[in-house]
Design an enzyme around this catalytic site. Sequence first.
Site, PDB file in Angstrom:
ATOM      1  N   ARG A 122      -1.036 -10.851  -8.723  1.00 49.58           N
ATOM      2  CA  ARG A 122      -0.294 -10.436  -7.525  1.00 49.58           C
ATOM      3  C   ARG A 122      -1.220 -10.002  -6.398  1.00 49.58           C
ATOM      4  NH1 ARG A 122       5.191  -8.147  -9.208  1.00 49.58           N
ATOM      5  NH2 ARG A 122       4.995  -6.676  -7.518  1.00 49.58           N
ATOM      6  N   GLU A 169      -7.127 -18.369   4.329  1.00 51.47           N
ATOM      7  CA  GLU A 169      -6.956 -17.420   3.218  1.00 51.47           C
ATOM      8  C   GLU A 169      -7.944 -17.653   2.099  1.00 51.47           C
ATOM      9  OE1 GLU A 169      -2.983 -17.232   1.615  1.00 51.47           O
ATOM     10  OE2 GLU A 169      -2.764 -19.370   1.477  1.00 51.47           O
ATOM     11  N   GLU A 219      -0.186 -25.355   7.939  1.00 50.05           N
ATOM     12  CA  GLU A 219      -0.359 -24.971   6.537  1.00 50.05           C
ATOM     13  C   GLU A 219      -1.822 -25.197   6.108  1.00 50.05           C
ATOM     14  OE1 GLU A 219       0.720 -23.394   4.162  1.00 50.05           O
ATOM     15  OE2 GLU A 219       0.058 -24.329   2.306  1.00 50.05           O
ATOM     16  N   ASN A 259       5.193   1.541  -5.775  1.00 52.30           N
ATOM     17  CA  ASN A 259       5.142   0.316  -4.959  1.00 52.30           C
ATOM     18  C   ASN A 259       6.080   0.542  -3.780  1.00 52.30           C
ATOM     19  OD1 ASN A 259       3.693  -0.745  -7.041  1.00 52.30           O
ATOM     20  ND2 ASN A 259       5.177  -2.337  -7.584  1.00 52.30           N
ATOM     21  N   GLY A 260       5.652   0.195  -2.595  1.00 54.30           N
ATOM     22  CA  GLY A 260       6.518   0.348  -1.424  1.00 54.30           C
ATOM     23  C   GLY A 260       5.830   1.188  -0.359  1.00 54.30           C
ATOM     24  N   LYS A 303       0.092 -11.760  -3.901  1.00 54.38           N
ATOM     25  CA  LYS A 303       0.959 -12.893  -4.251  1.00 54.38           C
ATOM     26  C   LYS A 303       2.407 -12.600  -3.893  1.00 54.38           C
ATOM     27  CE  LYS A 303       1.708 -16.898  -6.122  1.00 54.38           C
ATOM     28  NZ  LYS A 303       1.353 -18.024  -5.232  1.00 54.38           N
ATOM     29  N   TRP A 310      -2.436  -2.289  -3.936  1.00 53.38           N
ATOM     30  CA  TRP A 310      -2.825  -3.096  -2.785  1.00 53.38           C
ATOM     31  C   TRP A 310      -2.659  -2.148  -1.589  1.00 53.38           C
ATOM     32  CZ3 TRP A 310      -0.615  -4.814   1.798  1.00 53.38           C
ATOM     33  CH2 TRP A 310      -1.249  -5.892   2.423  1.00 53.38           C
ATOM     34  N   CYS A 368       1.206  -4.413  -5.079  1.00 54.60           N
ATOM     35  CA  CYS A 368       1.089  -3.410  -6.137  1.00 54.60           C
ATOM     36  C   CYS A 368       1.927  -3.799  -7.352  1.00 54.60           C
ATOM     37  CB  CYS A 368       1.590  -2.065  -5.636  1.00 54.60           C
ATOM     38  SG  CYS A 368       0.757  -1.485  -4.178  1.00 54.60           S
ATOM     39  N   HIS A 385      -3.326 -27.917  26.429  1.00 52.40           N
ATOM     40  CA  HIS A 385      -2.763 -26.781  27.166  1.00 52.40           C
ATOM     41  C   HIS A 385      -3.490 -25.486  26.826  1.00 52.40           C
ATOM     42  CE1 HIS A 385       0.424 -29.271  28.762  1.00 52.40           C
ATOM     43  NE2 HIS A 385       0.540 -29.787  27.555  1.00 52.40           N
ATOM     44  N   LYS A 388      -4.239 -22.260   4.691  1.00 54.60           N
ATOM     45  CA  LYS A 388      -4.942 -22.380   3.408  1.00 54.60           C
ATOM     46  C   LYS A 388      -6.441 -22.142   3.627  1.00 54.60           C
ATOM     47  CE  LYS A 388      -2.093 -22.953   0.293  1.00 54.60           C
ATOM     48  NZ  LYS A 388      -1.289 -22.124   1.136  1.00 54.60           N
TER      49      LYS A 388
END
Length: 615
Positions: free
Chosen positions: A27, A490, A483, A101-102, A610, A77, A2, A506, A487
């Site tokens: 963001r 997302e 990583e 926000n929060g 973000k 968000w 947010c 395994h 990537k």
Amino acid sequence: MCGIVGLVGHKDAVNKIIDGLKKLEYRGYDSAGMALVEQNSGELCVIKTAGKIANLEHEAHSKYKGAAEAGIGHTRWATHGKPTKENAHPHATELVALVHNGIIENYADLRKSLLAQGISLNSNTDTEVVMQMISLLLSKGVAPLEAVQRTVSSIRGTYAFGIVFKQHPEMIIGARKGSPLAIGVNADGKLSLGSDAVALSGFANQVAYLEDGDIAQLYTNGSLNILDKDGNKAARPWQPISKDQSIPDKKGYEHFMLKEIFEQPSTIADTLIHYIGRPSNKTVNIHPSGISWDQTNHITIIACGTSYYAGLVAKYWFEKYARIPVEVDVASEYRYRTPPVHEKSVGIFISQSGETADTLAALRYIRNLGHTCVTIVNIPTSTLAREANVVLPTFAGLEISVASTKAFTAQMAVLAYMLIEALKMRNDADLSFELAKEFLTVDALILNALDTMQGLTQLAKKLSETKDVLYLGRGVLYPIAMEGALKMKELSYIHAEGYAAGEMKHGPIALIDKGMSVIALCPYDKEGLFHKIVSNICEAKARGAQISILTCKKGRLLLEEAELKCPIYLYPDATQLTAPLIYSIPMQFLAYLTALNRGVDIDQPRNLAKSVTVE
Ligand code: M6R
């Protein structure tokens, strides 16, 4: 996540708030809204829309007729309640409008209490509860400041609020605890409120960060009243907003992500120039971090997401070369398991944004135990930077794409510098010199790796039609395999996993059939891991997997001799220190190109933010 923009005393508030919200788009958000007190009618006008800011802009221009000098805007968000127009901020009654926000943790209890007092609620959000509490007090004649003070004293959780009041068009109030909030001022003394300096960069040239518990009243005439958590008058230092805090343009690239991938040779060079001098006569000049490496016998590294993988790479480096044991954990786990911290441990907190709520909580935990806290951070004005004992900036420049690329490689560059400094201070000057010499070639190697984009297009085309991708790596490339998978998930929304190649048999091997794409990170190395991973590739190939191998010239030669007939993609020769940075490049390209084929929103993938300011 947010974002908040608030303005007082600025002409043309509607357009300016929209400009501010556009700056916050990077963001990540799912709906947006704004509220202003119109000068002509004196009414509180609220507009909100689901989806992109363009929807809000369209509606705002057709709805706001009169001028307004005070207003607030928000990008949401979703946390509590779906991303709908009803749940978008601001939440408002006819007396007050509020953006947040929060997360309000005790919102269920507060909601019950409001319902019992006959207040009906129109959304599923935690935020509306706070707004209704303030509104109730205002309706009983309580002044705005006191209404906010009384309300925040009964809420539990994290917040940054921006609030406008129908009866006080000359003022907005900001309040924060846990979530960041900043005040901006321009050359004419006009004030603004924002969730970060980027939001304020269009209408302020200086910024002051509120502290936890602060409540600020910002007036159209430029006066500012800040009260701290105990209700005492407070002043927060002003600092200039730097050019780096304004949104850059795409410089002709189709997406910010692609621009940021190609910036890496220069961002890495900038990081190296700052931290490591040119080695000569068997010595290397190193920027002093202020860390007492000679007093350190343990390292705790905490981070989230991509930054966590940078930390995992550092574990391999520090344990192998400096013989210092390293614990690495994701911040959301670390902060709640009340771990004992080794007596001589240094805490390292890695974050692009410097605002990640869990990483910040972990830093506070370790700092309160009396340990030195170091942050590797891309935003030097962020909360993590303000709270750490040692700040090591990454110099990657503002990263706009939600998927982290250049900040990740810059984080690894700073970690490599820390290793080189630690070795020098721990009387291993020769190794420190050798590693510095080796690592200073990495920007040029990355430049070469960037030439491979074209060669990966066919593979990315195949991947865009697949359902599952397995990335395999060993040693320092195991975190890079994870990583790569992150990537891919997302950006392309394709299921992907990164696995330690030796661990494949395994469990995950049960998933392998001809529908599974396997990407193996397999450079030739002196340590002998190449031969180990080749065996793992054979195991996957024997079960029908579609294998692609990323390796170097010597690796290709050996693979050809072994007649392992798989597509091979060539990368520059690498060492333990340079390989994680070099092999990050194909991970970024594959995710980018696959997402491009699938036609998804590359710079702002669905559901992602973000800056993750809630836990
Ligand atoms: O700002 P931070 O580095 O603390 O953020 C941590 C993660 O949220 C972040 O790395 C996330 O995983 C990215 N979207 C990765 O591309």
